[in-house]
Design a protein around this motif. Structure first.
Motif, PDB file in Angstrom:
ATOM      1  N   ALA A 109      20.950  -2.898  -8.346  1.00 16.59           N
ATOM      2  CA  ALA A 109      21.162  -2.492  -9.739  1.00 16.59           C
ATOM      3  C   ALA A 109      20.215  -1.363 -10.134  1.00 16.59           C
ATOM      4  CB  ALA A 109      20.973  -3.696 -10.660  1.00 16.59           C
ATOM      5  N   ILE A 110      18.950  -1.477  -9.728  1.00 14.44           N
ATOM      6  CA  ILE A 110      17.983  -0.413 -10.046  1.00 14.44           C
ATOM      7  C   ILE A 110      18.387   0.891  -9.370  1.00 14.44           C
ATOM      8  CG2 ILE A 110      15.592   0.325  -9.728  1.00 14.44           C
ATOM      9  CD1 ILE A 110      14.780  -2.617 -10.010  1.00 14.44           C
ATOM     10  N   ALA A 111      18.792   0.815  -8.115  1.00 17.17           N
ATOM     11  CA  ALA A 111      19.186   2.022  -7.391  1.00 17.17           C
ATOM     12  C   ALA A 111      20.400   2.679  -8.036  1.00 17.17           C
ATOM     13  CB  ALA A 111      19.464   1.674  -5.929  1.00 17.17           C
ATOM     14  N   LEU A 112      21.390   1.884  -8.419  1.00 18.27           N
ATOM     15  CA  LEU A 112      22.594   2.426  -9.052  1.00 18.27           C
ATOM     16  C   LEU A 112      22.282   3.023 -10.420  1.00 18.27           C
ATOM     17  CD1 LEU A 112      25.185  -0.340  -8.110  1.00 18.27           C
ATOM     18  CD2 LEU A 112      25.096   1.996  -7.218  1.00 18.27           C
ATOM     19  N   TRP A 113      21.375   2.371 -11.159  1.00 17.62           N
ATOM     20  CA  TRP A 113      20.995   2.921 -12.458  1.00 17.62           C
ATOM     21  C   TRP A 113      20.299   4.268 -12.300  1.00 17.62           C
ATOM     22  CZ3 TRP A 113      15.932   3.636 -14.479  1.00 17.62           C
ATOM     23  CH2 TRP A 113      15.908   4.045 -15.810  1.00 17.62           C
ATOM     24  N   LEU A 114      19.392   4.367 -11.321  1.00 20.78           N
ATOM     25  CA  LEU A 114      18.716   5.644 -11.074  1.00 20.78           C
ATOM     26  C   LEU A 114      19.707   6.723 -10.653  1.00 20.78           C
ATOM     27  CD1 LEU A 114      15.493   4.435  -9.206  1.00 20.78           C
ATOM     28  CD2 LEU A 114      15.650   5.346 -11.531  1.00 20.78           C
ATOM     29  N   LYS A 115      20.670   6.351  -9.835  1.00 23.86           N
ATOM     30  CA  LYS A 115      21.665   7.334  -9.404  1.00 23.86           C
ATOM     31  C   LYS A 115      22.505   7.802 -10.585  1.00 23.86           C
ATOM     32  CE  LYS A 115      25.171   8.282  -5.914  1.00 23.86           C
ATOM     33  NZ  LYS A 115      24.378   9.391  -5.336  1.00 23.86           N
ATOM     34  N   TRP A 116      22.846   6.867 -11.486  1.00 20.94           N
ATOM     35  CA  TRP A 116      23.617   7.239 -12.671  1.00 20.94           C
ATOM     36  C   TRP A 116      22.831   8.192 -13.559  1.00 20.94           C
ATOM     37  CZ3 TRP A 116      22.573   5.976 -17.872  1.00 20.94           C
ATOM     38  CH2 TRP A 116      23.593   6.314 -18.769  1.00 20.94           C
ATOM     39  N   VAL A 117      21.522   7.911 -13.732  1.00 17.29           N
ATOM     40  CA  VAL A 117      20.682   8.784 -14.552  1.00 17.29           C
ATOM     41  C   VAL A 117      20.594  10.176 -13.934  1.00 17.29           C
ATOM     42  CG1 VAL A 117      18.312   9.186 -15.349  1.00 17.29           C
ATOM     43  CG2 VAL A 117      19.333   6.908 -15.551  1.00 17.29           C
ATOM     44  N   VAL A 118      20.373  10.222 -12.610  1.00 17.64           N
ATOM     45  CA  VAL A 118      20.268  11.515 -11.931  1.00 17.64           C
ATOM     46  C   VAL A 118      21.581  12.286 -12.033  1.00 17.64           C
ATOM     47  CG1 VAL A 118      19.980  12.610  -9.673  1.00 17.64           C
ATOM     48  CG2 VAL A 118      18.441  10.766 -10.368  1.00 17.64           C
ATOM     49  N   ARG A 119      22.700  11.589 -11.886  1.00 15.06           N
ATOM     50  CA  ARG A 119      23.987  12.267 -11.971  1.00 15.06           C
ATOM     51  C   ARG A 119      24.227  12.812 -13.376  1.00 15.06           C
ATOM     52  NH1 ARG A 119      29.832   9.461 -10.808  1.00 15.06           N
ATOM     53  NH2 ARG A 119      29.204   8.276 -12.675  1.00 15.06           N
ATOM     54  N   ARG A 120      23.857  12.035 -14.385  1.00 16.46           N
ATOM     55  CA  ARG A 120      24.016  12.513 -15.761  1.00 16.46           C
ATOM     56  C   ARG A 120      23.137  13.734 -16.024  1.00 16.46           C
ATOM     57  NH1 ARG A 120      22.334   8.770 -20.806  1.00 16.46           N
ATOM     58  NH2 ARG A 120      20.306   9.146 -19.812  1.00 16.46           N
ATOM     59  N   GLN A 121      21.883  13.679 -15.539  1.00 16.07           N
ATOM     60  CA  GLN A 121      21.007  14.837 -15.703  1.00 16.07           C
ATOM     61  C   GLN A 121      21.542  16.048 -14.954  1.00 16.07           C
ATOM     62  OE1 GLN A 121      18.474  15.044 -17.746  1.00 16.07           O
ATOM     63  NE2 GLN A 121      18.635  12.910 -18.380  1.00 16.07           N
ATOM     64  N   GLY A 122      22.138  15.793 -13.783  1.00 15.14           N
ATOM     65  CA  GLY A 122      22.732  16.890 -13.031  1.00 15.14           C
ATOM     66  C   GLY A 122      23.860  17.551 -13.784  1.00 15.14           C
ATOM     67  N   ARG A 123      24.669  16.741 -14.467  1.00 12.09           N
ATOM     68  CA  ARG A 123      25.760  17.319 -15.252  1.00 12.09           C
ATOM     69  C   ARG A 123      25.217  18.132 -16.422  1.00 12.09           C
ATOM     70  NH1 ARG A 123      29.865  12.078 -15.551  1.00 12.09           N
ATOM     71  NH2 ARG A 123      30.693  12.267 -13.416  1.00 12.09           N
ATOM     72  N   ARG A 124      24.167  17.606 -17.058  1.00  6.12           N
ATOM     73  CA  ARG A 124      23.565  18.370 -18.156  1.00  6.12           C
ATOM     74  C   ARG A 124      22.963  19.671 -17.658  1.00  6.12           C
ATOM     75  NH1 ARG A 124      20.334  13.676 -21.623  1.00  6.12           N
ATOM     76  NH2 ARG A 124      22.197  12.616 -22.439  1.00  6.12           N
ATOM     77  N   PHE A 125      22.311  19.601 -16.498  1.00 10.18           N
ATOM     78  CA  PHE A 125      21.711  20.810 -15.932  1.00 10.18           C
ATOM     79  C   PHE A 125      22.782  21.827 -15.580  1.00 10.18           C
ATOM     80  CE2 PHE A 125      20.074  23.089 -12.141  1.00 10.18           C
ATOM     81  CZ  PHE A 125      19.058  23.793 -12.777  1.00 10.18           C
ATOM     82  N   ALA A 126      23.910  21.350 -15.044  1.00  8.98           N
ATOM     83  CA  ALA A 126      25.008  22.264 -14.723  1.00  8.98           C
ATOM     84  C   ALA A 126      25.544  22.929 -15.985  1.00  8.98           C
ATOM     85  CB  ALA A 126      26.121  21.510 -13.993  1.00  8.98           C
ATOM     86  N   ALA A 127      25.616  22.163 -17.086  1.00  6.73           N
ATOM     87  CA  ALA A 127      26.086  22.739 -18.349  1.00  6.73           C
ATOM     88  C   ALA A 127      25.107  23.789 -18.862  1.00  6.73           C
ATOM     89  CB  ALA A 127      26.269  21.633 -19.387  1.00  6.73           C
ATOM     90  N   VAL A 128      23.796  23.505 -18.728  1.00  9.39           N
ATOM     91  CA  VAL A 128      22.788  24.474 -19.161  1.00  9.39           C
ATOM     92  C   VAL A 128      22.867  25.742 -18.327  1.00  9.39           C
ATOM     93  CG1 VAL A 128      20.299  24.901 -19.307  1.00  9.39           C
ATOM     94  CG2 VAL A 128      21.250  22.731 -20.102  1.00  9.39           C
ATOM     95  N   ARG A 129      23.059  25.581 -17.018  1.00  7.69           N
ATOM     96  CA  ARG A 129      23.199  26.754 -16.146  1.00  7.69           C
ATOM     97  C   ARG A 129      24.415  27.582 -16.543  1.00  7.69           C
ATOM     98  NH1 ARG A 129      20.680  27.450 -11.307  1.00  7.69           N
ATOM     99  NH2 ARG A 129      22.542  28.485 -10.507  1.00  7.69           N
ATOM    100  N   ALA A 130      25.506  26.906 -16.892  1.00  2.00           N
ATOM    101  CA  ALA A 130      26.703  27.633 -17.297  1.00  2.00           C
ATOM    102  C   ALA A 130      26.454  28.421 -18.579  1.00  2.00           C
ATOM    103  CB  ALA A 130      27.865  26.657 -17.480  1.00  2.00           C
ATOM    104  N   VAL A 131      25.750  27.795 -19.539  1.00  2.85           N
ATOM    105  CA  VAL A 131      25.425  28.501 -20.780  1.00  2.85           C
ATOM    106  C   VAL A 131      24.501  29.679 -20.504  1.00  2.85           C
ATOM    107  CG1 VAL A 131      24.248  28.275 -23.001  1.00  2.85           C
ATOM    108  CG2 VAL A 131      25.789  26.478 -22.220  1.00  2.85           C
ATOM    109  N   ALA A 132      23.507  29.471 -19.615  1.00  2.06           N
ATOM    110  CA  ALA A 132      22.588  30.554 -19.270  1.00  2.06           C
ATOM    111  C   ALA A 132      23.323  31.706 -18.605  1.00  2.06           C
ATOM    112  CB  ALA A 132      21.485  30.028 -18.352  1.00  2.06           C
ATOM    113  N   GLU A 133      24.303  31.383 -17.762  1.00  2.08           N
ATOM    114  CA  GLU A 133      25.060  32.438 -17.104  1.00  2.08           C
ATOM    115  C   GLU A 133      25.876  33.233 -18.108  1.00  2.08           C
ATOM    116  OE1 GLU A 133      28.045  33.033 -13.287  1.00  2.08           O
ATOM    117  OE2 GLU A 133      27.467  31.023 -13.931  1.00  2.08           O
ATOM    118  N   VAL A 134      26.471  32.531 -19.082  1.00  2.00           N
ATOM    119  CA  VAL A 134      27.211  33.235 -20.133  1.00  2.00           C
ATOM    120  C   VAL A 134      26.276  34.130 -20.932  1.00  2.00           C
ATOM    121  CG1 VAL A 134      28.511  32.916 -22.272  1.00  2.00           C
ATOM    122  CG2 VAL A 134      29.015  31.493 -20.283  1.00  2.00           C
TER     123      VAL A 134
END
Length: 366
Positions: A92-117
């Motif tokens: 459960a702890i491992a899956l929760w950490l993976k979910w958090v990392v994946r969510r942060q990755g999506r946010r980071f990808a969105a920020v990169r897209a905004v920065a590129e624009v």
């Protein structure tokens, strides 16, 4: 690419191998519970090397295998429950950490897209040819995650010749991007109508000072100013005019010789809010002919340091080399700076190269 995919495929097998080894250790090992650490490690490794669905499947399998193994070796019910809880909690702890990392990755990808624009809006790709000149540019951020920093450039054809600007805003982040937008948009708007390079620099100075006042910055805070070099090239006259406002000098490359075009009178950066009488005039004129290259850089080039702390010097590093086009010079300089710093760049780096277009043979008459 194939080697990387093969390595990823091998890593994906590790969670399954840990489950198998855990069962063998429990069944064949001499010490009770010897396989539990391996069973508990399988979900952790699965979260590192597998997609989220695969990690969930690994965690469920680890719990099932733990219960099945304990039943196989006839462990007490209390031991079975304790083993199951160990594996389930770690999963459960491992899956929760993976979910958090994946969510942060999506946010980071969105920020990169905004920065590129934002980068494309503030620094749109320049055409390969402007007027009688060939143009090549490169923007390299100090950190791969950041697509935009405080450096900027622009090139504009005008009735007075081809005009270009390169500069560096003090600071980083959104305030620097906003100041960049003001500088580049003001240059594009005024380059075609302001008659002299000095007047164009003053126009930029007033625009940045006005923007700083509108946003609440004061000259005493020394925020919102930018160093810059403005150039004007008139090929019909063979003349290059340079107005340097506190920026590293441009370099004139001719027949393998690299010369830094230092200003006769040092100018002050743009946007400090000083009156015209406090800003010394600074427009210098140089000869510029076919075969010449004009190199404009920011301090990410001139202040690039090697492991001993020695600064890179373009007039030394590029001396004696031949360049067949503007992009060749840009590629060579980027490779030089990267090798000089060992790939550990300390600041953003912007490069702008201008050179006369090669004359094409006239078409035969019909």
């Amino acid at each position: 690419m194939e080697e990387r995919q093969g390595r990823a495929g091998l890593l994906a097998l590790v969670p399954g191998l840990l489950l198998v080894c855990g069962v063998l250790a429990d069944v064949l090992g001499p010490v009770p519970y010897s396989g539990l650490p391996l069973l508990a490690a399988a979900p952790l490794v699965g979260c590192m090397v597998l997609p989220f669905r695969g990690a969930v499947i690994t965690a469920v399998c680890a719990c099932v295998v733990s219960v099945g193994t304990d039943l196989l070796v006839h462990r007490p019910v209390l031991a079975l429950v304790v083993d199951l809880l160990d594996v389930a909690v770690i999963s459960a702890i491992a899956l929760w950490l993976k979910w958090v990392v994946r969510r942060q990755g999506r946010r980071f990808a969105a920020v990169r897209a905004v920065a590129e624009v934002a980068q494309r809006a503030v620094l749109p790709p320049l055409p390969a040819q402007v007027g009688a000149l060939s143009v090549a540019t490169r923007y390299e951020c100090a950190y791969a995650e950041a697509l935009i920093g405080g450096d900027f450039y622009a090139v504009q054809s005008s009735p007075f010749g081809v005009r270009a600007l390169i500069g560096d805003v003090r600071g980083k982040g959104l305030p620097a991007v906003s100041t960049m937008a003001v500088a580049t948009s003001t240059f594009r708007e005024a380059a075609g109508r302001v008659p002299s390079l000095r007047a164009l620099a003053d126009h930029l100075d007033h625009a940045l000072a006005r923007y700083a006042a509108d946003t609440g910055d004061t000259p005493d805070a020394l925020e919102g100013f930018a160093t810059a070099v403005l150039v004007e090239i008139r090929m019909e006259e063979g003349a290059l005019r340079v107005c340097n406002r506190g920026h590293p000098p441009p370099y004139l490359i001719r027949d393998g010789e690299v010369r830094a075009l230092e200003p006769a009178v040092a100018g002050l950066p743009l946007g400090l809010g000083l009156s015209e009488s406090e800003v010394p005039p600074g427009t210098d004129t140089f000869a510029f002919h076919r075969g010449d290259f004009l190199l404009l850089v920011t301090d990410g080039v001139t202040e690039a340091r090697d492991e001993k702390g020695t600064y890179y010097e373009p007039s030394t590093g590029l001396s004696g080399r031949g360049f067949h086009e503007a992009s060749h010079l840009v590629d060579t300089l980027v490779a030089d700076v990267t090798a000089w710093t060992g790939g550990q760049r300390q600041d953003d780096m912007a490069i702008l190269v201008l050179t006369p277009r090669p004359t094409s043979p006239s078409a035969p008459s019909a």
